[in-house]
Each structure stands twice: as C-alpha cells, then as structure tokens.
Design a protein around this motif. Structure first.
Motif, short mmCIF file in Angstrom:
data_model
loop_
_atom_site.label_atom_id
_atom_site.label_comp_id
_atom_site.label_asym_id
_atom_site.label_seq_id
_atom_site.Cartn_x
_atom_site.Cartn_y
_atom_site.Cartn_z
N GLU A 140 0.94 -1.08 -0.05
CA GLU A 140 -0.02 0.04 -0.17
C GLU A 140 0.81 1.36 -0.04
OE1 GLU A 140 -2.69 -0.47 3.23
OE2 GLU A 140 -3.88 -1.96 2.17
N THR A 141 2.28 1.37 -0.24
CA THR A 141 3.17 2.39 -0.23
C THR A 141 2.56 3.57 0.41
OG1 THR A 141 1.99 2.81 -2.52
CG2 THR A 141 3.73 1.58 -2.73
N PRO A 142 2.65 3.42 1.71
CA PRO A 142 1.93 4.56 2.60
C PRO A 142 2.49 5.88 1.98
CG PRO A 142 3.78 3.33 3.66
CD PRO A 142 3.35 2.70 2.68
N GLY A 143 3.79 6.25 1.89
CA GLY A 143 4.21 7.57 1.74
C GLY A 143 4.70 7.82 0.28
N LEU A 144 4.15 7.10 -0.69
CA LEU A 144 4.59 7.38 -2.12
C LEU A 144 4.58 8.78 -2.40
CD1 LEU A 144 5.17 5.97 -4.84
CD2 LEU A 144 2.92 5.99 -5.29
N LEU A 145 5.48 9.57 -3.06
CA LEU A 145 5.75 11.00 -3.04
C LEU A 145 4.82 11.44 -3.97
CD1 LEU A 145 9.63 11.32 -3.39
CD2 LEU A 145 8.09 11.97 -1.36
N ARG A 146 4.03 12.33 -4.12
CA ARG A 146 3.05 12.85 -4.58
C ARG A 146 3.51 13.15 -6.09
NH1 ARG A 146 -0.07 18.02 -2.10
NH2 ARG A 146 -0.47 16.16 -0.68
N GLY A 147 2.74 12.87 -6.90
CA GLY A 147 2.90 13.12 -8.66
C GLY A 147 3.56 12.09 -9.06
N LEU A 148 3.84 10.92 -8.39
CA LEU A 148 4.77 9.76 -8.94
C LEU A 148 3.81 8.55 -9.21
CD1 LEU A 148 7.94 9.34 -6.59
CD2 LEU A 148 7.70 10.63 -8.92
N ASP A 149 3.74 8.19 -10.64
CA ASP A 149 3.11 7.12 -10.97
C ASP A 149 3.79 5.85 -10.65
OD1 ASP A 149 2.30 4.93 -12.99
OD2 ASP A 149 1.48 6.57 -14.20
N PRO A 150 3.03 4.98 -9.93
CA PRO A 150 3.61 3.59 -9.53
C PRO A 150 4.24 2.76 -10.66
CG PRO A 150 1.72 4.14 -8.38
CD PRO A 150 1.60 5.20 -9.36
N GLU A 151 3.51 2.77 -11.61
CA GLU A 151 3.97 2.00 -12.86
C GLU A 151 5.33 2.51 -13.31
OE1 GLU A 151 1.16 0.81 -15.70
OE2 GLU A 151 -0.24 0.24 -14.16
N ILE A 152 5.34 3.66 -13.51
CA ILE A 152 6.47 4.30 -14.08
C ILE A 152 7.64 4.07 -13.10
CG2 ILE A 152 7.61 6.51 -14.80
CD1 ILE A 152 5.01 7.26 -16.00
N LEU A 153 7.26 4.43 -11.75
CA LEU A 153 8.32 4.24 -10.60
C LEU A 153 8.69 2.86 -10.68
CD1 LEU A 153 9.77 5.80 -8.44
CD2 LEU A 153 7.57 4.98 -6.83
N ALA A 154 7.93 2.01 -10.82
CA ALA A 154 8.54 0.54 -10.87
C ALA A 154 9.40 0.29 -11.84
CB ALA A 154 7.15 -0.35 -10.87
N GLN A 155 9.46 0.91 -13.26
CA GLN A 155 10.14 0.73 -14.41
C GLN A 155 11.50 1.41 -13.95
OE1 GLN A 155 9.63 -0.13 -17.64
NE2 GLN A 155 7.70 -1.23 -17.24
N VAL A 156 11.40 2.58 -13.11
CA VAL A 156 12.61 3.21 -12.75
C VAL A 156 13.28 2.60 -11.91
CG1 VAL A 156 13.64 5.22 -11.69
CG2 VAL A 156 11.83 5.63 -13.17
#
Length: 219
Positions: A140-156
C-alpha cells in the motif's frame, strides 16, 4: 533404480551444466553442440531430445536463472515489514546476479545482436518491474511521493537495480554488495515512505538513509 523421467532430468541437468562450462571456457559463439555433449558425457541424440540447438540451451539457462531470482524475491517480501523486505530483496538480487553473472553478462552480449535474446531481455525487465509494482501495491506504499506514477516508478526502480548491479560487475566498481543494497534500498524506501532508516543485514543496526559513501571505480 532410476525411472526414465529421472534419467531424462539428469541428462538435461548435465547438458545445461556442461553448456555453461563450455560457454565460459570457449565463449558462446565458438562453442558447438559437440563441445557440450563431450563435456556432459552424453550423445548427440540425447542432446537433441532436450534442445534444438545451443541457442535453446542458453535460453534454458537464462530462464532458470530468471525464475530463481523471481522465487527468491517473492519469498523475501513481507507485507508487514516493507522497509526490511526492500533491503532483503535488493540484497538477494545482487547476490543472485553475482552467482550467475556469466549468464547475465552473456545475455547482455547476445541481446545486442540476436533478436531472440533481446526479446528475452525485454521480457525479463518487464517481469522485474511488474514484480516491484505488485509488491508496492501489496504494501500500500503509504508515503509514495506525490505526483509519482507507481507503474513508471517500478520501471525506474527496476532499471536502477539491474543497471547498477550490471555496472558493478562489468566495470569493476569497488562497492560491496551490502553498500549497493544499502544505497538502493534507502532510495526505494524513502520514496515509498516505508522508513527513514535502512537496516543492516549483518548486525541489525541502522544508519541514516541519506548517508552516502563515496567510491571510485577500480581502473
């Protein structure tokens, strides 16, 4: 007495082990099926019962390595300890890469000139990124930085992990596996809001996630 199924499995195992040895000794391009069967102590007929050519052998070796990494990562990830799980998962990936570095580096080489291995490399990267994305959702990624897309972030994240590990083994950087794991997992955990500290694998101690070690490549 071994069954036919067991004998076939043993023959396949011997052929794969022999192929890996031959590829490491002679290089993939010069290696032949004859070299592999001689090393394995098996016949050409036995080889072709299991594989169509040496390309199929290399593909099987790579798929086995990929499957092992996936299994290890899945068993290490705990939803109730996401920060520690990130550290353990990253560290195990680095270890698995090191144990099979000959295969991963061979994949890099062949994927640059053979479409079949380029496709396999792309599939592996997507599988790695997909696994990271699933674990982000599961915890549930409690503090995922605002504006970041989880799918793109996973690629990064996947690129960060695979490229830095590859560079360490290819370029001979002086980082240790634990140093790499600390830095990568710190970035992941801080971005996802799991923890502000990174646990040490050796003694359970913690250190600030923003601490940086300066290392230079061994040239």
């Amino acid at each position: 007495m071994a069954t036919q199924k067991e004998r076939n499995a043993e023959t396949r195992r011997r052929l794969l082990s022999a192929a890996r040895e031959v590829f490491a000794e002679k290089g993939y391009a010069p290696a032949t099926v004859a070299d592999i069967v001689k090393c394995a102590g098996r016949s050409h007929g036995s080889f072709y019962l299991h594989f169509t050519n040496k390309e199929a052998v290399l593909r099987a070796l790579l798929e086995d390595a990929m499957a092992q990494v996936a299994i290890e990562s899945k068993t290490l990830w705990r939803w109730d300890e996401p920060g520690a799980s990130v550290r353990k998962t990253v560290r195990r990936f680095i270890e698995e890469f090191g144990e099979d570095r000959d295969l991963w580096l061979l994949l890099d080489q062949r994927s640059s000139i053979e479409p079949v291995f380029k496709e396999l490399s792309d599939q592996w990267f997507q599988r790695l990124a997909g696994g990271i994305a699933r674990e982000m959702v599961a915890t549930e990624t409690p503090g995922l930085l605002r504006g970041l897309d989880p799918e793109i972030l996973a690629q990064v994240f996947a690129a960060m992990l695979s490229d830095s590990t590859r560079a360490a083994y290819q370029e001979g950087y002086s980082w240790t596996g634990d140093e790499m794991a600390d830095e990568i997992s710190s970035i992941w955990s801080r971005t996802l809001g799991y923890t502000e500290m990174t646990a040490s694998a050796e003694d359970g101690a913690t250190r600030p996630a923003n601490r940086r070690r300066r290392r230079t490549p061994d040239r």
